[in-house]
Design an enzyme around this catalytic site. Structure first.
Site, PDB file in Angstrom:
ATOM      1  N   ASP A  14     -12.208   2.243  -1.792  1.00  0.00           N
ATOM      2  CA  ASP A  14     -13.196   3.138  -1.178  1.00  0.00           C
ATOM      3  C   ASP A  14     -14.185   2.401  -0.288  1.00  0.00           C
ATOM      4  O   ASP A  14     -15.346   2.804  -0.166  1.00  0.00           O
ATOM      5  CB  ASP A  14     -13.955   3.943  -2.254  1.00  0.00           C
ATOM      6  CG  ASP A  14     -13.008   4.713  -3.143  1.00  0.00           C
ATOM      7  OD1 ASP A  14     -11.973   5.176  -2.624  1.00  0.00           O
ATOM      8  OD2 ASP A  14     -13.281   4.844  -4.345  1.00  0.00           O
ATOM      9  N   LYS A  17     -11.676   1.712   4.502  1.00  0.00           N
ATOM     10  CA  LYS A  17     -10.520   1.145   5.222  1.00  0.00           C
ATOM     11  C   LYS A  17      -9.924   2.149   6.204  1.00  0.00           C
ATOM     12  O   LYS A  17      -9.514   1.779   7.302  1.00  0.00           O
ATOM     13  CB  LYS A  17      -9.424   0.742   4.216  1.00  0.00           C
ATOM     14  CG  LYS A  17      -9.859  -0.317   3.223  1.00  0.00           C
ATOM     15  CD  LYS A  17      -8.790  -0.564   2.174  1.00  0.00           C
ATOM     16  CE  LYS A  17      -8.591   0.581   1.199  1.00  0.00           C
ATOM     17  NZ  LYS A  17      -9.688   0.821   0.246  1.00  0.00           N
ATOM     18  N   GLY A  41      -7.193   7.281  -0.959  1.00  0.00           N
ATOM     19  CA  GLY A  41      -7.807   8.425  -0.295  1.00  0.00           C
ATOM     20  C   GLY A  41      -8.593   7.892   0.885  1.00  0.00           C
ATOM     21  O   GLY A  41      -9.729   7.487   0.737  1.00  0.00           O
ATOM     22  N   HIS A  42      -7.956   7.827   2.038  1.00  0.00           N
ATOM     23  CA  HIS A  42      -8.599   7.209   3.205  1.00  0.00           C
ATOM     24  C   HIS A  42      -9.168   8.297   4.119  1.00  0.00           C
ATOM     25  O   HIS A  42      -8.430   9.071   4.721  1.00  0.00           O
ATOM     26  CB  HIS A  42      -7.587   6.316   3.938  1.00  0.00           C
ATOM     27  CG  HIS A  42      -7.152   5.152   3.086  1.00  0.00           C
ATOM     28  ND1 HIS A  42      -6.193   4.263   3.460  1.00  0.00           N
ATOM     29  CD2 HIS A  42      -7.576   4.740   1.859  1.00  0.00           C
ATOM     30  CE1 HIS A  42      -6.038   3.342   2.505  1.00  0.00           C
ATOM     31  NE2 HIS A  42      -6.861   3.624   1.520  1.00  0.00           N
ATOM     32  N   GLN A 224      -6.468   0.678  -1.942  1.00  0.00           N
ATOM     33  CA  GLN A 224      -7.262   0.127  -3.055  1.00  0.00           C
ATOM     34  C   GLN A 224      -8.042  -1.106  -2.562  1.00  0.00           C
ATOM     35  O   GLN A 224      -8.235  -1.252  -1.376  1.00  0.00           O
ATOM     36  CB  GLN A 224      -6.391  -0.206  -4.269  1.00  0.00           C
ATOM     37  CG  GLN A 224      -5.799   1.011  -4.972  1.00  0.00           C
ATOM     38  CD  GLN A 224      -4.593   1.596  -4.284  1.00  0.00           C
ATOM     39  OE1 GLN A 224      -3.633   0.897  -3.989  1.00  0.00           O
ATOM     40  NE2 GLN A 224      -4.616   2.883  -4.024  1.00  0.00           N
TER      41      GLN A 224
HETATM   42  P1  IMO Z   1      -8.440   3.683  -1.862  1.00  0.00           P
HETATM   43  O1  IMO Z   1      -7.206   3.263  -1.115  1.00  0.00           O
HETATM   44  C1  IMO Z   1     -10.754   3.470  -5.534  1.00  0.00           C
HETATM   45  C2  IMO Z   1      -8.532   2.978  -9.292  1.00  0.00           C
HETATM   46  C3  IMO Z   1      -8.550   4.119 -10.281  1.00  0.00           C
HETATM   47  C4  IMO Z   1      -8.393   3.361 -11.588  1.00  0.00           C
HETATM   48  C5  IMO Z   1      -7.453   2.233 -11.227  1.00  0.00           C
HETATM   49  C6  IMO Z   1      -6.002   2.521 -11.531  1.00  0.00           C
HETATM   50  O2  IMO Z   1      -8.939   5.033  -1.514  1.00  0.00           O
HETATM   51  O3  IMO Z   1      -9.486   2.626  -1.762  1.00  0.00           O
HETATM   52  P2  IMO Z   1      -4.133   4.129 -10.527  1.00  0.00           P
HETATM   53  O4  IMO Z   1      -4.167   5.579 -10.183  1.00  0.00           O
HETATM   54  O5  IMO Z   1      -3.830   3.248  -9.364  1.00  0.00           O
HETATM   55  O6  IMO Z   1      -3.283   3.828 -11.729  1.00  0.00           O
HETATM   56  O7  IMO Z   1      -5.642   3.780 -11.009  1.00  0.00           O
HETATM   57  O8  IMO Z   1      -7.597   2.040  -9.824  1.00  0.00           O
HETATM   58  N1  IMO Z   1      -8.088   3.327  -7.930  1.00  0.00           N
HETATM   59  C7  IMO Z   1      -8.896   3.429  -6.859  1.00  0.00           C
HETATM   60  N2  IMO Z   1     -10.236   3.336  -6.764  1.00  0.00           N
HETATM   61  N3  IMO Z   1     -10.025   3.675  -4.422  1.00  0.00           N
HETATM   62  C8  IMO Z   1      -8.678   3.747  -4.485  1.00  0.00           C
HETATM   63  O9  IMO Z   1      -7.909   3.793  -3.395  1.00  0.00           O
HETATM   64  C9  IMO Z   1      -8.052   3.662  -5.762  1.00  0.00           C
HETATM   65  N4  IMO Z   1      -6.784   3.722  -6.195  1.00  0.00           N
HETATM   66  C10 IMO Z   1      -6.811   3.500  -7.527  1.00  0.00           C
HETATM   67  O10 IMO Z   1      -9.764   4.825 -10.227  1.00  0.00           O
HETATM   68  O11 IMO Z   1      -9.623   2.784 -11.952  1.00  0.00           O
HETATM   69 MG    MG Z   2     -10.370   6.195  -2.509  1.00  0.00          MG
END
Ligand code: IMO
Ligand code: MG
Length: 423
Positions: A14, A17, A41-42, A224
């Site tokens: 988050d 990106k 979630g971009h 992530q």
């Molecule tokens: P973007 O790309 C923030 C977190 C989840 C959880 C851990 C594992 O938008 O930055 P998962 O569903 O992958 O098994 O969850 O990782 N998490 C994220 N946190 N932004 C994301 O993606 C995330 N994708 C997974 O909240 O703690």
């Molecule tokens: Mg996100």
């Protein structure tokens, strides 16, 4: 030989990106996702329109840009079809702008149920706080060498292959004792697979290397953040993929020498969603104020994000692991109203002060802060560096000196056009 540049998140996801990839995508003929899936979630904002990219690369709204879903990605046909529909409403026809690696791993409806079952069964303190998109179970099957891949959907025995794997999942869900209807999404899944057959599928590594060899630069879009990397993050409170630079090579099939610039994206504060350590987390009204100012609620799950001050120990670690060449600072405008702005420059571990992220995730570190005077003016929408206040410039200079990498882009608002670039 053209280079592959990379955009990576340096914190817990988050970081913003999506916006940066959308901005930069105008300069690259191609954009590729290399890992993760619809847990991402971009958020993109352009011409007054908003879109959350989950599986689609964030270059999807750039006409003429080739978007690739790489082999390291886990792809959920149901979510994918829905997302393509939303992109279409905003004028982007994914069928024209997207290619998919035949090696991408498929997320099945039962992977999502397994994700829910695992979280349900996990004892207190062991829950991950997963987005429940089936990411962990899908990567588990990949490593166990039993996955279905995107290219498999063209096989005449695909339905049998799917049913066999589904049966294994159903048995596992039963053994866990999790109540659900394992057949509920079957019809929707098969419809979505039929939709997926309408896309151009490629042999990913050849596709990427041929593009680069023909002189076309490419941008790899991380999902992530580094602190959620399965190897380098706060294990086990991580996602199940390689979010760091190594994931670019394995996910796309490119050699390290082909990587050019590495843009590392970070917010001027920290957030984390889900469980796991967060040394600078604020539980007071300052944390709530950051959450409100930054609209820090999950783009995928809507969950309120945990908030805290910028953690330079973790940030320097992420810069080191990824070989970041260019820093991108997001959302400093969300700190406009603060009297004092804090930055964690070291950790206290018992009586000792340390400057490393400990290998043990449960090490009881406490942040040591350096304080800055706030700038007290409205920065959102500023695009002219000359109108930035001195306090802000001092803050940026301090960060650059501490990290040892230039902050090349500063973003002070969500819109595509709100960007300051330094040479
Ligand atoms: P973007 O790309 C923030 C977190 C989840 C959880 C851990 C594992 O938008 O930055 P998962 O569903 O992958 O098994 O969850 O990782 N998490 C994220 N946190 N932004 C994301 O993606 C995330 N994708 C997974 O909240 O703690
Ligand atoms: Mg996100």
């Amino acid at each position: 030989m053209a280079k592959l540049d990379v955009v990576l998140g340096l914190q817990w996801g988050d970081e913003g990106k999506g916006k940066i990839v959308d901005v930069l995508a105008g300069r690259y003929p191609a954009v590729a996702r290399f890992q993760g899936g619809p847990n991402a979630g971009h958020s993109l904002l352009f011409e007054g329109r908003h879109f959350t990219a989950r599986s689609l690369p964030s270059g999807i709204f750039r006409k003429g840009c080739i978007n690739l879903i790489g082999g390291g990605v886990v792809l959920d046909p149901i979510e994918f079809r829905e997302e393509c529909g939303q992109a279409m409403e905003l004028g982007a026809d994914a069928r024209e702008r997207l290619v998919i690696s035949r090696k991408a791993t498929l997320i099945l409806p039962t992977h999502r149920l397994l994700d829910a079952a695992n979280e349900w069964a996990a004892a207190k303190g062991k829950k991950i706080g997963s987005t429940l998109r089936g990411i962990g179970p899908a990567y588990t099957d990949k490593i166990a060498r039993v996955s279905l891949r995107a290219g498999d959907i063209f096989r005449s025995d695909f339905v049998e292959m799917w049913k066999a794997l589904k049966a294994v999942h159903v048995a596992r869900i039963k053994a866990i004792g999790f109540e659900c209807d394992p057949d509920a999404a079957d019809a929707e899944f098969l419809e979505a697979v039929a939709f997926l057959r309408g896309f151009r599928m490629v042999n990913g590594a050849y596709f990427v290397n041929d593009l680069l060899s023909s002189g076309k630069t490419m941008l790899a879009e991380g999902a992530q953040g580094s602190m959620l990397d399965v190897d380098h993050g706060s294990y086990p409170f991580v996602t199940s993929s390689s979010t760091c630079i190594g994931g670019v090579c394995t996910g796309l099939g490119v050699a390290p020498g082909r990587i050019g610039r590495v843009f590392g994206v970070f917010k001027a504060y920290c957030t984390r969603v889900g469980e796991g350590p967060f040394p600078t987390e604020l539980f007071d009204e300052t944390g709530a104020a950051i959450r409100a100012a930054g609209h820090e609620f999950g783009a995928v799950t809507g969950r309120p994000r945990r908030t805290g001050w910028l953690d330079l120990v973790a940030l320097k670690y992420a810069v080191m692991v990824n070989g970041v060449t260019d820093l991108v600072m997001m959302k400093a405008d969300c700190l406009d109203s603060f009297e004092t702005i804090k930055v964690c420059t070291a950790y206290k571990l018992g009586d000792t002060v340390v400057s490393e992220v400990p290998a043990e995730t449960d090490a009881p570190v406490e942040p040591v802060y350096t304080e800055f005077k706030g700038w007290h003016c409205h920065l959102q929408g500023v695009t002219d560096p000359a109108s930035l206040p001195r306090e802000f410039n001092d803050y940026v200079a301090f960060l650059e000196k501490e990290i040892g990498v230039p902050i090349r882009i500063v973003s002070l608002g969500p819109d595509r056009d709100t960007i300051i670039e330094y040479q």
